[in-house]
Write an enzyme that holds these catalytic residues in place. Structure first.
Site, PDB file in Angstrom:
ATOM      1  CB  SER A   1      28.517  31.718  36.415  1.00 42.27           C
ATOM      2  OG  SER A   1      28.487  32.582  35.320  1.00 42.27           O
TER       3      SER A   1
ATOM      4  CB  VAL B   1      31.466  45.463  42.606  1.00 44.62           C
ATOM      5  CG1 VAL B   1      30.420  44.462  43.048  1.00 44.62           C
ATOM      6  CG2 VAL B   1      32.401  44.869  41.558  1.00 44.62           C
TER       7      VAL B   1
ATOM      8  CE1 TYR C   1      43.701  32.601  36.801  1.00 47.68           C
ATOM      9  CE2 TYR C   1      44.236  34.071  38.610  1.00 47.68           C
ATOM     10  CZ  TYR C   1      43.335  33.281  37.941  1.00 47.68           C
ATOM     11  OH  TYR C   1      42.051  33.180  38.419  1.00 47.68           O
TER      12      TYR C   1
ATOM     13  CE  LYS D   1      40.277  35.425  41.645  1.00 46.86           C
ATOM     14  NZ  LYS D   1      38.903  35.914  41.914  1.00 46.86           N
TER      15      LYS D   1
ATOM     16  CB  THR E   1      33.671  30.397  33.801  1.00 50.01           C
ATOM     17  OG1 THR E   1      34.916  31.015  34.133  1.00 50.01           O
ATOM     18  CG2 THR E   1      33.341  29.315  34.807  1.00 50.01           C
TER      19      THR E   1
HETATM   20  P1  NAP Z   1      32.085  34.219  35.129  1.00 53.07           P
HETATM   21  O1  NAP Z   1      30.957  33.285  34.951  1.00 53.07           O
HETATM   22  O2  NAP Z   1      32.520  35.005  33.936  1.00 53.07           O
HETATM   23  O3  NAP Z   1      31.746  35.199  36.355  1.00 53.07           O
HETATM   24  C1  NAP Z   1      32.450  36.402  36.592  1.00 53.07           C
HETATM   25  C2  NAP Z   1      31.403  37.402  37.033  1.00 53.07           C
HETATM   26  O4  NAP Z   1      32.007  38.643  37.450  1.00 53.07           O
HETATM   27  C3  NAP Z   1      30.433  37.757  35.906  1.00 53.07           C
HETATM   28  O5  NAP Z   1      29.103  37.565  36.341  1.00 53.07           O
HETATM   29  C4  NAP Z   1      30.720  39.223  35.660  1.00 53.07           C
HETATM   30  O6  NAP Z   1      29.604  39.947  35.178  1.00 53.07           O
HETATM   31  C5  NAP Z   1      31.105  39.663  37.066  1.00 53.07           C
HETATM   32  N1  NAP Z   1      31.656  41.013  37.071  1.00 53.07           N
HETATM   33  C6  NAP Z   1      32.738  41.484  36.405  1.00 53.07           C
HETATM   34  N2  NAP Z   1      32.879  42.812  36.635  1.00 53.07           N
HETATM   35  C7  NAP Z   1      31.862  43.173  37.474  1.00 53.07           C
HETATM   36  C8  NAP Z   1      31.447  44.390  38.071  1.00 53.07           C
HETATM   37  N3  NAP Z   1      32.107  45.552  37.855  1.00 53.07           N
HETATM   38  N4  NAP Z   1      30.354  44.393  38.883  1.00 53.07           N
HETATM   39  C9  NAP Z   1      29.652  43.257  39.094  1.00 53.07           C
HETATM   40  N5  NAP Z   1      29.989  42.065  38.549  1.00 53.07           N
HETATM   41  C10 NAP Z   1      31.079  42.027  37.747  1.00 53.07           C
HETATM   42  O7  NAP Z   1      33.395  33.453  35.625  1.00 53.07           O
HETATM   43  P2  NAP Z   1      33.708  32.535  36.916  1.00 53.07           P
HETATM   44  O8  NAP Z   1      34.909  31.755  36.531  1.00 53.07           O
HETATM   45  O9  NAP Z   1      32.495  31.841  37.375  1.00 53.07           O
HETATM   46  O10 NAP Z   1      34.180  33.608  37.989  1.00 53.07           O
HETATM   47  C11 NAP Z   1      33.648  33.696  39.304  1.00 53.07           C
HETATM   48  C12 NAP Z   1      34.780  33.860  40.309  1.00 53.07           C
HETATM   49  O11 NAP Z   1      35.496  32.621  40.401  1.00 53.07           O
HETATM   50  C13 NAP Z   1      35.806  34.922  39.947  1.00 53.07           C
HETATM   51  O12 NAP Z   1      36.220  35.595  41.117  1.00 53.07           O
HETATM   52  C14 NAP Z   1      36.954  34.081  39.400  1.00 53.07           C
HETATM   53  O13 NAP Z   1      38.201  34.754  39.457  1.00 53.07           O
HETATM   54  C15 NAP Z   1      36.880  32.911  40.340  1.00 53.07           C
HETATM   55  N6  NAP Z   1      37.621  31.704  39.930  1.00 53.07           N
HETATM   56  C16 NAP Z   1      37.398  31.156  38.713  1.00 53.07           C
HETATM   57  C17 NAP Z   1      38.108  30.025  38.346  1.00 53.07           C
HETATM   58  C18 NAP Z   1      37.895  29.391  37.004  1.00 53.07           C
HETATM   59  O14 NAP Z   1      38.720  28.572  36.593  1.00 53.07           O
HETATM   60  N7  NAP Z   1      36.824  29.692  36.306  1.00 53.07           N
HETATM   61  C19 NAP Z   1      39.031  29.450  39.227  1.00 53.07           C
HETATM   62  C20 NAP Z   1      39.226  30.035  40.468  1.00 53.07           C
HETATM   63  C21 NAP Z   1      38.506  31.169  40.814  1.00 53.07           C
HETATM   64  P3  NAP Z   1      29.593  40.340  33.601  1.00 53.07           P
HETATM   65  O15 NAP Z   1      29.901  39.114  32.832  1.00 53.07           O
HETATM   66  O16 NAP Z   1      28.209  40.872  33.395  1.00 53.07           O
HETATM   67  O17 NAP Z   1      30.663  41.381  33.453  1.00 53.07           O
END
Ligand code: NAP
Length: 264
Positions: free
Chosen positions: A22, A70, A162, A169, A202
């Site tokens: 994550s 959330v 996306y 976003k 992720t």
């Molecule tokens: P990740 O490890 O899957 O993290 C996403 C998190 O969101 C998980 O811990 C998930 O919890 C949580 N979540 C979802 N619904 C929720 C809720 N109702 N209440 C509380 N938590 C909730 O993936 P990540 O890529 O690190 O994502 C983190 C952020 O980075 C996100 O905003 C994502 O859009 C952003 N981002 C990611 C990338 C990429 O390429 N990975 C690029 C740009 C931005 P559960 O798993 O328990 O549901």
């Protein structure tokens, strides 16, 4: 503020750790190494045990961690009650949460197929949550503070597949600007910024159609020839939370190997 430990004495809330891949985990590690004390969440029972184990192994056995969904106001209120049992001051908050239901058009296929219900859910969980968490943490940011959210380039330009997350976003980035304005005029301002990360492997990212081909495209087109690492995202988030960024608010900072500047 020591240069080696720029967050020494600060207290941070980290949301969005699902596992060691994550983005929130990478940022939490950097904040921890920079001297901050951290409070975490997990969401519901599905990942509860594994997230608690990961957090306690990496950040100490007594690290506070509590359920937070959330999508539920009562859960948000319970979470901040829990936070106040452990600290009377918070200096920074990381929003690393996103969700879109797998339905027609949401994360692949035709954008025009996105159902109303999926749209509402994604906007609530991925964008409104920033407003709700900012409102919850603001009274605890008595010495000012820094809120950082994770965004992606698809808010600005079309990235096929996306789809719905791009809209979320865009709402997230605009909310962070308005929050920056809302909280900026305080005697001790709260700053609100987004980090727009390049692709990272992720759990959440794997839900986006054709995600693995994005890495190849980034390698081919980025000025520095690759996307970004968790450690680099951690270093940027540490800078944003530090006093060195005291005059930076309402911004979207691209940590994406420079992809954002390319026209072709
Ligand atoms: P990740 O490890 O899957 O993290 C996403 C998190 O969101 C998980 O811990 C998930 O919890 C949580 N979540 C979802 N619904 C929720 C809720 N109702 N209440 C509380 N938590 C909730 O993936 P990540 O890529 O690190 O994502 C983190 C952020 O980075 C996100 O905003 C994502 O859009 C952003 N981002 C990611 C990338 C990429 O390429 N990975 C690029 C740009 C931005 P559960 O798993 O328990 O549901």
């Amino acid at each position: 503020m020591s240069l080696a430990k720029p967050l020494e004495g600060k207290v941070g809330i980290v949301t969005g750790v699902a596992n060691k891949r994550s983005i929130a985990f990478g940022i939490a590690k950097a904040w921890h190494e920079a001297g901050a004390k951290l409070i975490f969440n997990y969401q519901g029972d599905r990942l509860k045990d594994s997230v608690i184990k990961l957090v306690r192994e990496n950040f100490g056995e007594d690290t506070p961690i509590c359920d937070l969904d959330v999508g539920c106001d009562e859960s948000i209120s319970n979470f901040f009650n829990f936070v106040q049992q452990h600290t009377n001051r918070v200096d920074m908050l990381l929003h690393a949460i996103a969700f879109a239901p797998k339905m027609p058009g949401t994360l692949d296929g035709h954008f025009s197929d996105i159902p109303r219900e999926a749209f509402n859910t994604s906007l609530q969980i991925s964008a409104y949550s920033l407003i709700a968490l900012a409102r919850g943490v603001a009274p605890l940011m008595t010495e000012g503070g820094s809120i950082t959210a994770l965004s992606y380039y698809a808010s600005k330009k079309v990235v096929p597949n996306y789809n719905l997350m791009a809209i979320s976003k865009a709402a997230l980035e605009t909310s962070s600007m308005y929050l920056a304005h809302d909280f900026g005029g305080r005697e001790k301002p709260i700053r609100v910024n987004c980090i727009s990360a390049g692709p990272v492997q992720t759990l959440a990212a794997r839900g986006v159609g054709g995600f693995s081909t994005m890495f190849k495209i980034y390698e081919e087109r980025c000025p520095i020839g690759r996307s970004c690492s968790l450690a680099e995202l951690g270093a940027t988030a540490t800078f944003l939370a530090s006093d060195g960024a005291a005059s930076i608010t309402g911004q979207v900072l691209y940590v994406d190997g420079g992809y954002e500047i390319m026209g072709m």
